[in-house]
Design an enzyme around this catalytic site. Structure first.
Site, PDB file in Angstrom:
ATOM      1  N   LYS B 109      23.099  35.502  52.312  1.00 27.34           N
ATOM      2  CA  LYS B 109      24.872  36.405  51.481  1.00 27.34           C
ATOM      3  C   LYS B 109      24.497  37.943  51.566  1.00 27.34           C
ATOM      4  CE  LYS B 109      27.662  37.314  48.070  1.00 27.34           C
ATOM      5  NZ  LYS B 109      28.146  37.230  46.572  1.00 27.34           N
ATOM      6  N   GLY B 170      32.379  40.115  39.704  1.00 26.67           N
ATOM      7  CA  GLY B 170      32.372  39.365  38.411  1.00 26.67           C
ATOM      8  C   GLY B 170      33.029  40.348  36.998  1.00 26.67           C
ATOM      9  N   ALA B 201      34.438  37.359  45.388  1.00 29.57           N
ATOM     10  CA  ALA B 201      33.655  38.171  44.614  1.00 29.57           C
ATOM     11  C   ALA B 201      34.831  38.436  43.337  1.00 29.57           C
ATOM     12  CB  ALA B 201      33.385  39.261  44.409  1.00 29.57           C
ATOM     13  N   GLY B 202      35.202  38.415  42.248  1.00 31.63           N
ATOM     14  CA  GLY B 202      36.736  39.066  41.473  1.00 31.63           C
ATOM     15  C   GLY B 202      37.752  37.375  40.938  1.00 31.63           C
TER      16      GLY B 202
END
Lengths: 75, 272
Positions: B109, B170, B201-202
């Site tokens: 990743k 995050g 993400a998020g």
């Protein structure tokens, strides 16, 4: 020969810390000295990955930069 | 006929049974982590590559709690702010996977960050690292922004999956720009409908995962939303359910949005 490492005693960098180099040191002896011989770690020597099969034959003479890494939690 | 038939998620030739990829960071304990991963139904988890402790090396290793035969391990290059650093870390991750006998040892990743506060990707470094890692035989799942131009360039460089962020890592804000994500999907899947696009993400809560899947993404990668929920185990279950719900809704084909009403009950036969 003095027991105390002198100013010109060979040193290596291991995970960012300077460490004195034992005689006849190899990557395997460095791992063993750190208690990491059986651990799931990978090693980078002077910027290059060293396969596990070569740890015991990889001699150190001083000045090497070694990174010993493992997996930790992360996203 | 199975009403819930679906094709599996295939990334870089590897078939995953779950469309959730879950991170292993920020849990209170490795035991909590293991329970949450199991509850989420994932079969692919990300890990980070960090210096081993040189003192007190009798401590636990994450691999004591992660069976590499149950989970495909996906090493990340988190914390790297240059292509050089990301390539170094990727190579070390690959070596660790090789030592474990992993069938997917060349997976990574890829993250090349540009800014510490936002953890937004550096597009230039990301493009460079993708090119270098692909040339070195890596299967690259690449973290990027929701910019469709960068996304398609990453695919052209050989990324096995492009992973646009929904919002900052995050941050829990979910999908901040669904329009951009839709354009990314359109461009990345043009003539190549099975190309895997994974939102990474998020994610903040279950509805974010459902929303992403309803847009047509192939999977969602998340960590903080589970690990730092008040009840991480329950949230892991919620995420599993949301992923399935969103995927089924996408495959089912939703009704269009209409400005005005259309009655659900017939006009014919009214007595009034």
């Amino acid at each position: 020969m003095s027991d105390v490492p002198g100013a010109d005693a060979p040193m290596i960098m291991v995970n960012g810390e300077a460490k004195p180099l034992a005689p006849l040191a190899t990557l395997m002896t460095v791992l063993e000295a750190a208690g990491l011989a059986g651990r799931p770690v990978a090693i980078e020597l002077n910027g290059e990955v060293v396969p596990r099969g070569r740890f015991a034959e990889c001699r150190l003479t001083g000045g090497e930069r070694i990174e010993i890494v493992t997996f930790v939690g992360g996203g | 006929m199975n009403a819930l038939a679906d094709t599996p998620l295939v990334v870089g030739g590897m078939t995953l049974t779950s469309r959730l990829i879950v991170g292993t960071g920020k849990y209170a304990t490795y035991a909590d982590m293991a329970r949450c991963l199991a509850a989420s139904g994932t079969d692919c988890v990300t890990v980070a590559v960090r210096r081993e402790r040189l003192v007190n090396s009798a401590g636990e290793n994450i691999l004591d709690h992660l069976d590499p035969t149950t989970y495909t391990l996906l090493p990340n290059t988190a914390g790297c702010y240059s292509a050089d650093d990301a390539v170094r870390v990727a190579k070390l991750g690959r070596e660790l996977l090789r030592d474990l006998g992993s069938a997917a040892a060349d997976w990574v990743k890829l993250e090349v960050l540009g800014d510490k506060k936002t953890l937004l990707p550096d597009p230039v470094g990301t493009l460079e690292a993708t090119e270098r890692l692909v040339a070195d035989g890596f299967t690259v799942l690449v973290y990027t922004s929701d910019d469709p131009v960068v996304a398609i360039r990453l695919k052209q460089l050989g990324a096995a999956s492009v992973m646009p962020a929904g919002s900052p890592i995050g941050s829990g804000q979910g999908i901040l720009n669904a329009n951009a994500l839709k354009i990314c999907l359109e461009y990345l899947k043009d003539g190549d409908p099975d190309y895997p696009v994974i939102v990474d993400a998020g994610v903040g809560t279950a509805s974010d995962v459902a929303e992403a899947m309803e847009l047509g993404v192939d999977g969602v990668l998340l960590n903080t939303a589970i690990a730092q929920a008040r009840d991480p185990l329950r949230m892991a279950i919620a995420m599993r359910d949301a992923c399935a719900a969103g995927r089924n809704a996408f495959l089912a084909g939703r009704i269009p949005r209409r400005r005005y009403a259309t009655a659900s009950s017939p006009d014919e036969g009214r007595m009034v």
